[in-house]
Write an enzyme that holds these catalytic residues in place. Structure first.
Site, mmCIF file in Angstrom:
data_model
loop_
_atom_site.group_PDB
_atom_site.id
_atom_site.type_symbol
_atom_site.label_atom_id
_atom_site.label_comp_id
_atom_site.label_asym_id
_atom_site.label_seq_id
_atom_site.Cartn_x
_atom_site.Cartn_y
_atom_site.Cartn_z
ATOM 1 N N ASP A 1 48.289 91.832 -92.023
ATOM 2 C CA ASP A 1 49.437 91.575 -91.193
ATOM 3 C C ASP A 1 50.510 92.614 -92.201
ATOM 4 O O ASP A 1 50.774 92.183 -93.235
ATOM 5 C CB ASP A 1 49.802 90.226 -91.662
ATOM 6 C CG ASP A 1 51.285 89.839 -90.739
ATOM 7 O OD1 ASP A 1 51.918 90.923 -90.616
ATOM 8 O OD2 ASP A 1 51.678 88.732 -91.122
ATOM 9 N N LYS B 1 59.439 98.485 -92.294
ATOM 10 C CA LYS B 1 58.785 98.423 -91.013
ATOM 11 C C LYS B 1 59.725 98.683 -89.916
ATOM 12 O O LYS B 1 59.599 99.196 -88.769
ATOM 13 C CB LYS B 1 58.448 96.797 -90.820
ATOM 14 C CG LYS B 1 57.421 96.936 -89.412
ATOM 15 C CD LYS B 1 56.895 95.455 -89.530
ATOM 16 C CE LYS B 1 56.149 95.117 -88.429
ATOM 17 N NZ LYS B 1 55.468 93.746 -88.469
ATOM 18 N N GLU C 1 50.663 91.399 -82.840
ATOM 19 C CA GLU C 1 51.108 90.158 -83.688
ATOM 20 C C GLU C 1 50.527 88.745 -82.847
ATOM 21 O O GLU C 1 49.777 88.097 -83.376
ATOM 22 C CB GLU C 1 52.129 90.283 -84.341
ATOM 23 C CG GLU C 1 52.271 91.423 -85.639
ATOM 24 C CD GLU C 1 53.578 91.591 -86.098
ATOM 25 O OE1 GLU C 1 54.642 90.873 -85.594
ATOM 26 O OE2 GLU C 1 53.662 92.471 -86.892
ATOM 27 N N ASP D 1 58.079 83.493 -83.004
ATOM 28 C CA ASP D 1 57.868 84.129 -84.113
ATOM 29 C C ASP D 1 59.104 84.405 -84.883
ATOM 30 O O ASP D 1 59.825 85.528 -84.548
ATOM 31 C CB ASP D 1 56.942 85.350 -84.036
ATOM 32 C CG ASP D 1 56.558 85.993 -85.482
ATOM 33 O OD1 ASP D 1 57.173 85.726 -86.437
ATOM 34 O OD2 ASP D 1 55.593 86.847 -85.467
#
Ligand code: AMP
Length: 581
Positions: free
Chosen positions: A8, A69, A146, A168
Site C-alpha cells: 500500500d 503521492k 485501494e 476511506d
C-alpha cells in the site's frame, strides 16, 4: 516459488504485507508496520526515509518531501536538498525501503509486488507508479485499486455476490467507493471523494484552537513561531487520537513559551463534543460524497451489504455513528484500518503466486459490552437504555471511556451495570456485573467517567472515576466471553425482571444525555439544556453555578407548565452559552 509482496503506497504512510501460513500479515521491523511515506536528505547529504525523514520535516523542510503521492503522474520537479527529483523517483525511495524490509523479514530476495492505487488514479498516475516500482528494482506484477484491496481483505472467501461501501479517511485524503464482489472478483461501481480532506485538517483545527488559547489566555505574542506551531500540531494529533477512546483529553506542554521573563506552560482540556463540533462540516462533506457514490452506482442505502472503514481517521467514533444512522447497520473496522489495504494487496499477491490464502487472522470480541443509563429507546424514555462501550467485532485488545452524568443534586451513588449483548434495552441483554459507586456530594450533571478495558483472554477491567475529585473504583470480570447457558440466561432475565419492577426510581441511575428532560419538553428547550450540559465542564466556575441553577429553573418551569417563564430562563441560559462561546 518467487515471493510477491503486497504494497500500500499511501499519501501519509505505506505498508508491505505477505501471505504467511495462508494468512496475510503486515511485515514489521521493530515497529507496527506503518512506514511514513517521507523521504529526505540528512545533514550529511545522505538519503533518509520513513520515520527518520518525517522527524526532520519541521526543522529541515527544504530537505524533506512528504505526500509525494499527490504529485504522481505530473511533470513537477521536486526540490530536495541540492537537487530536484521526479515524483516517481521519490516514490522509488519509499518502495526500496519497503522491499528491503520485506527481504529482511522473509530472509530472501524480493523482486515482485502488487501495488495499490486510488480508484480515481488516471493512466498517467498508474504508469508513474509502475515506473517507481521499476526504479526500485521491483516488478509491479499488478496494480489494483485501494477499495478493491480493502474489499478483498474482508471478503476474499465470500461466494455470494455482495455490494460493499468502502469509507476511506486517512491523513490527507478521503475516498468513498462502492464495489461489487462476486466469487472473489471485485468490480468498482463508483468512487469519489476529496483529495484534500483528512486527519491533518482535524489536527490543524485543534492546533488553531490551542494557538488562540496561547495568544489569548496565556498572552504569548509570537503566533508565527515555527517551533510553537509544530509543538501545537503534534499535541493536537495526540489529543485527537485520545478522543477516539475517551470523552476528554488533556493537552499538557511544558515550557511552551515566555511571557517577559516568566516561563509559560500549556494545560488545556478538550472534550470530544467540542472536537466533533470543530469537524462537523468536514464530516458532513464526506457524507455528501457517500450520497454521490450511492447515486453514481445506482444503489439505495438498503442495497449495501457491508460498510468497511479504511484509514486511520475512521477511528473517530462520530464517523461510525454517522454511517450507522444512514445505513442502519454497523460499519466494520475490525481489520486495522491502517493496514487493511496492504493486507488486501497481499491477498492479491498470494493469488498471483497461485496460493490459496484464506484471509486474515483476527482477534475480535464476539459480543458487545455496555452499561445501562437513563435515556430513550424508540422515543420512549427508560431507565435502562443500553449504552454500548465496546462493540462486537472490535479488534482486541481494546479500551473505551465514556462520560455519564448524575441525575440529581447530591446523588449518593450510581449503580454500574455491565451488560453483554446487542439489545437496545439493557434488561434484554445479559448482566455480567453490577457495582455500586458511592459519590461525593455534587450538583446534578456531575461527570462520571466509565472505562472498559477488554483483553484477548476475555478479561474485562472496569473503572469508574468521579471526574471532579478523581475518586475511583475498579472491578474485573475474568470471563467476559463465556457463553451464558440458556439456564443462566433465563435466571438472569428473571432476576432482572424482578429488579425492573422495584427499580422504577432513577435513584441510583446515571444518564448519558438529558434525554429524560425531553419529557413534555419543547424541542428547542431540550436542545439548549443539552448544549448547556455539554458546555458545563469547560465553563468558568462562576458561570457554571449559574448555568446549573438556570437548568434546574427551566426544568421546574416546564414541569409546572409555565412555558413563558421557561422561555425567559432559556434566553438567559442562551446568553451565557453565547458568552462562554
Ligand atoms: P492513514 O493515512 O490511513 O495512515 O491515516 C493517518 C491519519 O489517521 C492521521 O491523521 C492520524 O492522526 C489519524 N489517526 C490515527 N489513529 C487515530 C485515532 N485513534 N483517532 C483519530 N485519528 C487517528
Amino acid at each position: 516459488m518467487e515471493p510477491i509482496v503486497g504494497i500500500d503506497l499511501g499519501t501519509t504512510n505505506s505498508e508491505v504485507a505477505y501471505i504467511i501460513n495462508e494468512n496475510a500479515e503486515v511485515l514489521t521491523d521493530r515497529d507496527n508496520g506503518i512506514f511514513p511515506s517521507c523521504v529526505g536528505i540528512d545533514a550529511r547529504g545522505g538519503i533518509i526515509v520513513g520515520a527518520e525523514a518525517r522527524n526532520q520535516a519541521v526543522l529541515a523542510p527544504e530537505r524533506t518531501v512528504m505526500s509525494v503521492k499527490r504529485l504522481m503522474g505530473t511533470d513537477t520537479e521536486i526540490p530536495m536538498g541540492e537537487n530536484r527529483y521526479r515524483p516517481q523517483e521519490i516514490s522509488a525511495f519509499i518502495l526500496k525501503a519497503l522491499k528491503a524490509r520485506a527481504e529482511k523479514v522473509l530472509g530472501r530476495a524480493v523482486s515482485k509486488a502488487v501495488i495499490t492505487v486510488p480508484a480515481y488514479f488516471t493512466d498517467a498516475q498508474r504508469h508513474a507508479t509502475r515506473e517507481a516500482g521499476r526504479l526500485a528494482d521491483l516488478e509491479v506484477v499488478r496494480i489494483i485499486n485501494e477499495p478493491t484491496a480493502a474489499a478483498l481483505a474482508y471478503e476474499s472467501t465470500q461466494a455470494e455476490p455482495r455490494r460493499i461501501l468502502i469509507y476511506d479517511l486517512g491523513g490527507g485524503t478521503f475516498d468513498v467507493s462502492i464495489v461489487k464482489i462476486e466469487q472473489g472478483v471485485v468490480e468498482v461501481l463508483a468512487s469519489t471523494g476529496d483529495n484534500h480532506l483528512g486527519g491533518d485538517d482535524f489536527d490543524q483545527k485543534i492546533a488553531d484552537r490551542l494557538m488562540e488559547y496561547c495568544t489569548g489566555e496565556l498572552k504569548l505574542t509570537d503566533r508565527d513561531d515555527p517551533v510553537l506551531k509544530a509543538r501545537l500540531k503534534r499535541a493536537a494529533e495526540g489529543a485527537k487520537i485520545e478522543l477516539s477512546s475517551a470523552p476528554y483529553a488533556r493537552i499538557e506542554e511544558d515550557h511552551i513559551g515566555k511571557r517577559g521573563s516568566k516561563v509559560v506552560h500549556l494545560s488545556y482540556e478538550l472534550s470530544r463534543n467540542d472536537f466533533e463540533e470543530m469537524i462537523e462540516d468536514d464530516l458532513a462533506r464526506t457524507m455528501e460524497s457517500v450520497n454521490k457514490a450511492l447515486k453514481d452506482s445506482e444503489s439505495l442505502p438498503s442495497a449495501i451489504d457491508k460498510i468497511i472503514l479504511v484509514g486511520g481517521s475512521t477511528r473517530i467514533p462520530r464517523i461510525s455513528e454517522m454511517l450507522e444512522e444512514k445505513f442502519q447497520r454497523m460499519p466494520h473496522g475490525e481489520i486495522d484500518p491502517d493496514l487493511c489495504v496492504a493486507l488486501g494487496a497481499a491477498i492479491q499477491a498470494g493469488r498471483e503466486m497461485g496460493l490459496d490464502s484464506s484471509g486474515i487472522l483476527l482477534d475480535i470480541t464476539p459480543y458487545t459490552f455496555g452499561t445501562s443509563a437513563l435515556g430513550e429507546v424508540n422515543g420512549v424514555p427508560t431507565h435502562h437504555q443500553f449504552v454500548p462501550l465496546i462493540r462486537r467485532n472490535t479488534k482486541l485488545p481494546t479500551a473505551r471511556t465514556e462520560a455519564f452524568y448524575t441525575v440529581y443534586d447530591d446523588q449518593e451513588a450510581v449503580e454500574i451495570n455491565v451488560y453483554q449483548g446487542e439489545e437496545p434495552i439493557a434488561l434484554d441483554n445479559v448482566r455480567i456485573g453490577n457495582y455500586r459507586f458511592e459519590l461525593t456530594k455534587a450538583p446534578q450533571g456531575s461527570i462520571i467517567l466509565l472505562n472498559y478495558d477488554l483483553d484477548l483472554n476475555g478479561i474485562l477491567k472496569i473503572q469508574a472515576v468521579e471526574k471532579k475529585t478523581g475518586r475511583k473504583i475498579n472491578a474485573v470480570i475474568e470471563n467476559a466471553f463465556s457463553e451464558f447457558s440458556e439456564e443462566a440466561f433465563s435466571e438472569s432475565k428473571e432476576r432482572i425482571a424482578a429488579l425492573w419492577a422495584e427499580d422504577e426510581e432513577p435513584a441510583a441511575g446515571f444518564s448519558e444525555e438529558i434525554e429524560a428532560d425531553k419529557l413534555n419538553m419543547p424541542e428547542d428547550i431540550a436542545e439548549t439544556l443539552n448544549l448547556a450540559k455539554s458546555k458545563l465542564d469547560g465553563a468558568p466556575e462562576e458561570d457554571r453555578d449559574e448555568m446549573i441553577n438556570l437548568m434546574e429553573d427551566i426544568r421546574d418551569s416546564v414541569q409546572s407548565g409555565n412555558l413563558e417563564e421557561a422561555k425567559r430562563q432559556q434566553a438567559e441560559l442562551d446568553d451565557i452559552l453565547f458568552y462562554i462561546g
